[in-house]
Design a protein around this motif. Structure first.
Motif, PDB file in Angstrom:
ATOM      1  N   LYS A 269       0.822  -1.210   0.000  1.00 51.12           N
ATOM      2  CA  LYS A 269       0.000   0.000   0.000  1.00 51.12           C
ATOM      3  C   LYS A 269       0.858   1.264   0.000  1.00 51.12           C
ATOM      4  CE  LYS A 269      -4.283  -1.207   2.217  1.00 51.12           C
ATOM      5  NZ  LYS A 269      -5.154  -0.807   3.319  1.00 51.12           N
ATOM      6  N   ASP A 270       2.181   1.073   0.065  1.00 49.39           N
ATOM      7  CA  ASP A 270       3.128   2.193   0.116  1.00 49.39           C
ATOM      8  C   ASP A 270       2.760   3.147   1.255  1.00 49.39           C
ATOM      9  OD1 ASP A 270       5.400   3.591  -0.688  1.00 49.39           O
ATOM     10  OD2 ASP A 270       4.254   4.888  -2.030  1.00 49.39           O
ATOM     11  N   GLN A 271       2.569   2.561   2.445  1.00 50.94           N
ATOM     12  CA  GLN A 271       2.135   3.331   3.604  1.00 50.94           C
ATOM     13  C   GLN A 271       3.228   3.458   4.654  1.00 50.94           C
ATOM     14  OE1 GLN A 271      -1.328   1.293   5.118  1.00 50.94           O
ATOM     15  NE2 GLN A 271      -2.686   2.650   3.989  1.00 50.94           N
ATOM     16  N   SER A 272       3.177   4.549   5.352  1.00 54.84           N
ATOM     17  CA  SER A 272       4.018   4.705   6.530  1.00 54.84           C
ATOM     18  C   SER A 272       3.374   3.914   7.663  1.00 54.84           C
ATOM     19  CB  SER A 272       4.110   6.180   6.927  1.00 54.84           C
ATOM     20  OG  SER A 272       2.852   6.630   7.401  1.00 54.84           O
ATOM     21  N   MET A 273       4.139   3.684   8.706  1.00 55.25           N
ATOM     22  CA  MET A 273       3.592   2.994   9.872  1.00 55.25           C
ATOM     23  C   MET A 273       2.460   3.820  10.485  1.00 55.25           C
ATOM     24  SD  MET A 273       5.578   1.470  13.208  1.00 55.25           S
ATOM     25  CE  MET A 273       6.746   0.536  12.251  1.00 55.25           C
ATOM     26  N   ASP A 274       2.619   5.132  10.503  1.00 57.76           N
ATOM     27  CA  ASP A 274       1.572   6.009  11.059  1.00 57.76           C
ATOM     28  C   ASP A 274       0.249   5.839  10.322  1.00 57.76           C
ATOM     29  OD1 ASP A 274       3.087   7.218  13.098  1.00 57.76           O
ATOM     30  OD2 ASP A 274       3.901   8.702  11.703  1.00 57.76           O
ATOM     31  N   THR A 275       0.303   5.818   8.998  1.00 57.34           N
ATOM     32  CA  THR A 275      -0.916   5.675   8.198  1.00 57.34           C
ATOM     33  C   THR A 275      -1.560   4.319   8.438  1.00 57.34           C
ATOM     34  OG1 THR A 275      -0.022   7.156   6.520  1.00 57.34           O
ATOM     35  CG2 THR A 275      -1.848   5.751   5.848  1.00 57.34           C
ATOM     36  N   ALA A 276      -0.748   3.266   8.453  1.00 55.60           N
ATOM     37  CA  ALA A 276      -1.270   1.924   8.697  1.00 55.60           C
ATOM     38  C   ALA A 276      -1.949   1.865  10.068  1.00 55.60           C
ATOM     39  CB  ALA A 276      -0.157   0.891   8.598  1.00 55.60           C
ATOM     40  N   CYS A 277      -1.325   2.451  11.069  1.00 59.44           N
ATOM     41  CA  CYS A 277      -1.893   2.449  12.427  1.00 59.44           C
ATOM     42  C   CYS A 277      -3.242   3.141  12.465  1.00 59.44           C
ATOM     43  CB  CYS A 277      -0.937   3.127  13.399  1.00 59.44           C
ATOM     44  SG  CYS A 277       0.563   2.195  13.687  1.00 59.44           S
ATOM     45  N   LYS A 278      -3.343   4.253  11.774  1.00 56.87           N
ATOM     46  CA  LYS A 278      -4.617   4.984  11.741  1.00 56.87           C
ATOM     47  C   LYS A 278      -5.696   4.149  11.068  1.00 56.87           C
ATOM     48  CE  LYS A 278      -2.540   9.523  11.996  1.00 56.87           C
ATOM     49  NZ  LYS A 278      -2.052  10.672  11.264  1.00 56.87           N
ATOM     50  N   GLU A 279      -5.348   3.487   9.964  1.00 60.69           N
ATOM     51  CA  GLU A 279      -6.327   2.654   9.261  1.00 60.69           C
ATOM     52  C   GLU A 279      -6.772   1.477  10.125  1.00 60.69           C
ATOM     53  OE1 GLU A 279      -5.232   1.269   5.377  1.00 60.69           O
ATOM     54  OE2 GLU A 279      -5.207   3.284   4.548  1.00 60.69           O
ATOM     55  N   ILE A 280      -5.834   0.873  10.832  1.00 60.22           N
ATOM     56  CA  ILE A 280      -6.131  -0.300  11.653  1.00 60.22           C
ATOM     57  C   ILE A 280      -6.861   0.103  12.935  1.00 60.22           C
ATOM     58  CG2 ILE A 280      -5.129  -2.224  12.951  1.00 60.22           C
ATOM     59  CD1 ILE A 280      -2.733  -2.073  10.963  1.00 60.22           C
ATOM     60  N   GLY A 281      -6.481   1.256  13.486  1.00 57.10           N
ATOM     61  CA  GLY A 281      -7.074   1.707  14.745  1.00 57.10           C
ATOM     62  C   GLY A 281      -6.273   1.262  15.957  1.00 57.10           C
ATOM     63  N   ILE A 282      -4.938   1.223  15.793  1.00 57.34           N
ATOM     64  CA  ILE A 282      -4.055   0.845  16.896  1.00 57.34           C
ATOM     65  C   ILE A 282      -2.941   1.876  17.018  1.00 57.34           C
ATOM     66  CG2 ILE A 282      -4.546  -1.629  16.735  1.00 57.34           C
ATOM     67  CD1 ILE A 282      -1.888  -1.958  15.219  1.00 57.34           C
ATOM     68  N   SER A 283      -2.229   1.831  18.136  1.00 57.88           N
ATOM     69  CA  SER A 283      -1.131   2.765  18.350  1.00 57.88           C
ATOM     70  C   SER A 283       0.120   2.319  17.585  1.00 57.88           C
ATOM     71  CB  SER A 283      -0.801   2.881  19.836  1.00 57.88           C
ATOM     72  OG  SER A 283      -0.212   1.677  20.296  1.00 57.88           O
ATOM     73  N   LYS A 284       0.986   3.280  17.348  1.00 56.65           N
ATOM     74  CA  LYS A 284       2.242   2.982  16.665  1.00 56.65           C
ATOM     75  C   LYS A 284       3.108   2.004  17.467  1.00 56.65           C
ATOM     76  CE  LYS A 284       5.995   5.244  14.193  1.00 56.65           C
ATOM     77  NZ  LYS A 284       6.590   6.521  13.800  1.00 56.65           N
ATOM     78  N   PRO A 285       3.226   2.171  18.795  1.00 58.26           N
ATOM     79  CA  PRO A 285       4.010   1.184  19.558  1.00 58.26           C
ATOM     80  C   PRO A 285       3.453  -0.244  19.448  1.00 58.26           C
ATOM     81  CG  PRO A 285       3.714   3.165  20.859  1.00 58.26           C
ATOM     82  CD  PRO A 285       2.824   3.306  19.647  1.00 58.26           C
ATOM     83  N   THR A 286       2.133  -0.372  19.430  1.00 61.63           N
ATOM     84  CA  THR A 286       1.514  -1.693  19.295  1.00 61.63           C
ATOM     85  C   THR A 286       1.867  -2.299  17.948  1.00 61.63           C
ATOM     86  OG1 THR A 286      -0.299  -1.161  20.787  1.00 61.63           O
ATOM     87  CG2 THR A 286      -0.698  -2.941  19.215  1.00 61.63           C
ATOM     88  N   TYR A 287       1.736  -1.507  16.898  1.00 57.99           N
ATOM     89  CA  TYR A 287       2.073  -1.985  15.553  1.00 57.99           C
ATOM     90  C   TYR A 287       3.544  -2.372  15.484  1.00 57.99           C
ATOM     91  CZ  TYR A 287       2.465  -2.359  10.536  1.00 57.99           C
ATOM     92  OH  TYR A 287       2.696  -2.847   9.277  1.00 57.99           O
ATOM     93  N   SER A 288       4.397  -1.533  15.997  1.00 60.22           N
ATOM     94  CA  SER A 288       5.835  -1.784  15.975  1.00 60.22           C
ATOM     95  C   SER A 288       6.184  -3.088  16.689  1.00 60.22           C
ATOM     96  CB  SER A 288       6.571  -0.608  16.613  1.00 60.22           C
ATOM     97  OG  SER A 288       7.959  -0.826  16.600  1.00 60.22           O
ATOM     98  N   ARG A 289       5.547  -3.336  17.817  1.00 57.48           N
ATOM     99  CA  ARG A 289       5.803  -4.583  18.543  1.00 57.48           C
ATOM    100  C   ARG A 289       5.439  -5.796  17.690  1.00 57.48           C
ATOM    101  NH1 ARG A 289       4.034  -1.438  22.992  1.00 57.48           N
ATOM    102  NH2 ARG A 289       1.898  -2.174  22.766  1.00 57.48           N
ATOM    103  N   MET A 290       4.338  -5.712  16.953  1.00 54.00           N
ATOM    104  CA  MET A 290       3.952  -6.834  16.096  1.00 54.00           C
ATOM    105  C   MET A 290       4.944  -7.019  14.951  1.00 54.00           C
ATOM    106  SD  MET A 290      -0.192  -6.793  15.900  1.00 54.00           S
ATOM    107  CE  MET A 290      -0.283  -5.071  15.422  1.00 54.00           C
ATOM    108  N   GLU A 291       5.411  -5.926  14.356  1.00 54.65           N
ATOM    109  CA  GLU A 291       6.414  -6.043  13.288  1.00 54.65           C
ATOM    110  C   GLU A 291       7.726  -6.590  13.831  1.00 54.65           C
ATOM    111  OE1 GLU A 291       7.333  -2.896  10.568  1.00 54.65           O
ATOM    112  OE2 GLU A 291       5.411  -3.084   9.555  1.00 54.65           O
ATOM    113  N   ASN A 292       7.930  -6.483  15.124  1.00 46.98           N
ATOM    114  CA  ASN A 292       9.124  -7.040  15.744  1.00 46.98           C
ATOM    115  C   ASN A 292       8.895  -8.452  16.286  1.00 46.98           C
ATOM    116  OD1 ASN A 292      11.101  -4.955  15.415  1.00 46.98           O
ATOM    117  ND2 ASN A 292       9.869  -3.728  16.797  1.00 46.98           N
ATOM    118  N   GLY A 293       7.712  -9.016  16.008  1.00 45.24           N
ATOM    119  CA  GLY A 293       7.449 -10.400  16.362  1.00 45.24           C
ATOM    120  C   GLY A 293       6.769 -10.657  17.683  1.00 45.24           C
TER     121      GLY A 293
END
Length: 70
Positions: free
Chosen positions: A18-42
């Motif tokens: 989707k050529d998205q930043s983490m911030d944009t993805a977080c907004k679309e999903i409805g979660i915080s950036k730290p939460t998203y980052s933790r998932m990308e880190n496994g």
């Protein structure tokens, strides 16, 4: 138990497709950036986060569940 490697791979793939930043993805999903980052880190998400992410990915959340042989 959640297959965090598959979840991590799918998150990164979708975000880049989707050529998205983490911030944009977080907004679309409805979660915080730290939460998203933790998932990308496994790290394992909670049930509600897994549901939100699965909806964003367009998949059934069951595909991330591991079953163990009893």
């Amino acid at each position: 138990m959640i297959n965090t490697e598959k979840l991590k791979k799918d998150l990164v793939s979708m975000r880049y497709s989707k050529d998205q930043s983490m911030d944009t993805a977080c907004k679309e999903i409805g979660i915080s950036k730290p939460t998203y980052s933790r998932m990308e880190n496994g790290n394992t998400p909670d049930a509600l986060t897994l549901l939100k992410v699965s909806k964003w990915l367009g998949v059934n959340p069951n595909i991330y569940l591991k079953t163990e042989n009893l």
